[in-house]
Design a protein around this motif. Sequence first.
Motif, PDB file in Angstrom:
ATOM      1  N   UNK A  40      -3.130  15.149  18.182  1.00  0.00           N
ATOM      2  CA  UNK A  40      -1.997  14.286  17.839  1.00  0.00           C
ATOM      3  C   UNK A  40      -2.290  13.462  16.590  1.00  0.00           C
ATOM      4  N   UNK A  41      -3.573  13.307  16.285  1.00  0.00           N
ATOM      5  CA  UNK A  41      -3.971  12.487  15.134  1.00  0.00           C
ATOM      6  C   UNK A  41      -3.793  13.238  13.833  1.00  0.00           C
ATOM      7  N   UNK A  42      -3.855  12.465  12.735  1.00  0.00           N
ATOM      8  CA  UNK A  42      -3.680  13.072  11.410  1.00  0.00           C
ATOM      9  C   UNK A  42      -4.825  12.626  10.514  1.00  0.00           C
ATOM     10  N   UNK A  43      -5.394  13.573   9.799  1.00  0.00           N
ATOM     11  CA  UNK A  43      -6.533  13.243   8.948  1.00  0.00           C
ATOM     12  C   UNK A  43      -6.103  12.278   7.836  1.00  0.00           C
ATOM     13  N   UNK A  44      -4.839  12.328   7.450  1.00  0.00           N
ATOM     14  CA  UNK A  44      -4.372  11.407   6.387  1.00  0.00           C
ATOM     15  C   UNK A  44      -4.455   9.943   6.843  1.00  0.00           C
ATOM     16  N   UNK A  45      -4.508   9.698   8.153  1.00  0.00           N
ATOM     17  CA  UNK A  45      -4.695   8.320   8.633  1.00  0.00           C
ATOM     18  C   UNK A  45      -6.078   7.782   8.259  1.00  0.00           C
ATOM     19  N   UNK A  46      -6.984   8.714   7.943  1.00  0.00           N
ATOM     20  CA  UNK A  46      -8.352   8.293   7.625  1.00  0.00           C
ATOM     21  C   UNK A  46      -8.641   8.387   6.126  1.00  0.00           C
ATOM     22  N   UNK A  47      -7.581   8.471   5.355  1.00  0.00           N
ATOM     23  CA  UNK A  47      -7.693   8.629   3.898  1.00  0.00           C
ATOM     24  C   UNK A  47      -8.628   7.582   3.289  1.00  0.00           C
TER      25      UNK A  47
END
Length: 323
Positions: A40-47
Amino acid sequence: MKLKDKNVLVTGAAGFIGSNLTDKLLEIGAEVIGLDNLFNGRIENLEEALKNKNFQFHKGDIRDINFLLDILKDIDIVFHEAAFTSVPQSVKMPESCNDVNVNGTLNLLNAARKKDVEKIIFASSSSVYGDTPTLPKKEDMPRLPISPYGVSKLACEAYMQAFHQVYGLKTLSLRYFNVFGPRQKDSPYSGVIAIWLGRIINNEDLIIFGDGEQSRDFTYIKDVVQANLMAAEYDVSGEILNVGAGSPITLNDLAKLILNLTDKKNLKLIYTDPRPGDILHSYADISKAKKIIGFQPEYDQEQGLRDYFIWYCKKYNVNLKIN
Ligand SMILES: NC(=O)c1ccc[n+]([C@@H]2O[C@H](COP(=O)([O-])OP(=O)(O)OC[C@H]3O[C@@H](n4cnc5c(N)ncnc54)[C@H](O)[C@@H]3O)[C@@H](O)[C@H]2O)c1
């Protein structure tokens, strides 16, 4: 325990709460490992986090014990945010919810005890209270969850307490009440605020399940992050604490507040059937968290909404007037 220079694991780091927590932990000088299976998570949240030399990301599943044993080698403290998070989906797929939330959490606790982790802070939920009529919700009230998701969170809390009792592992469960803010998805299963914001931007009327008189204790993400830091820093364990704003609002009033703030009073409220598993009223008594970890929310709902909408417009280049 001061978090600066500590080795910290955030499970569910690519999700809404996990990524906000990760950013804050890096800001205060912790060394952070983020774990997520990207369900459900997105790698862009960890940009931003990925640009920081004190951050490492590992894609993996909390149900994989060998993966956890490897990751937890030098970890001092774990913030456990990874979960099957949708109440309506848990009604459709109770086994999957149980597998991720209960089996995954038990796996994490076992791996943590084997690797001498000092402390685990667990993301529990107000859903454990169910639809009991007494308000506000206090930690020692009967817990009668009405969704498989709520049941799974209650089981995890019990495991947290048992591991504290039996193995001396420091554990703490934080019962979050309807968190909102930056990076919350506007998917059909995410918080109502993110969904409504998406509709407002498209000039669409707002949909309410039920008559809109159900109330919630919408809590701003920055306060939830702060509660996690305090839970880690204070020498306290084996406890369960409510983390909410401590001020309820009905969905009808929330909708009016949002339409006012965004200057969209022309949009209508459309009422539809209530959703199974949804509770009617919920708000937190936060006096225990205040007493035990000094928690005091800094954002009321209006301040939180404004902060969130301004962030959203800037991030996605949206032209929305915020009053
Ligand atoms: N958002 C809220 O209002 C709220 C309220 C109460 C409790 N919580 C709890 O807070 C935590 C964070 O919620 P959120 O709103 O950020 O949700 P989210 O769905 O954005 O984050 C959960 C993350 O866990 C990851 N994940 C799911 N299954 C996994 C697995 N098997 N292994 C590894 N990673 C996995 C997902 O990919 C996702 O990134 C959850 O435990 C949730 O139950 C949230």
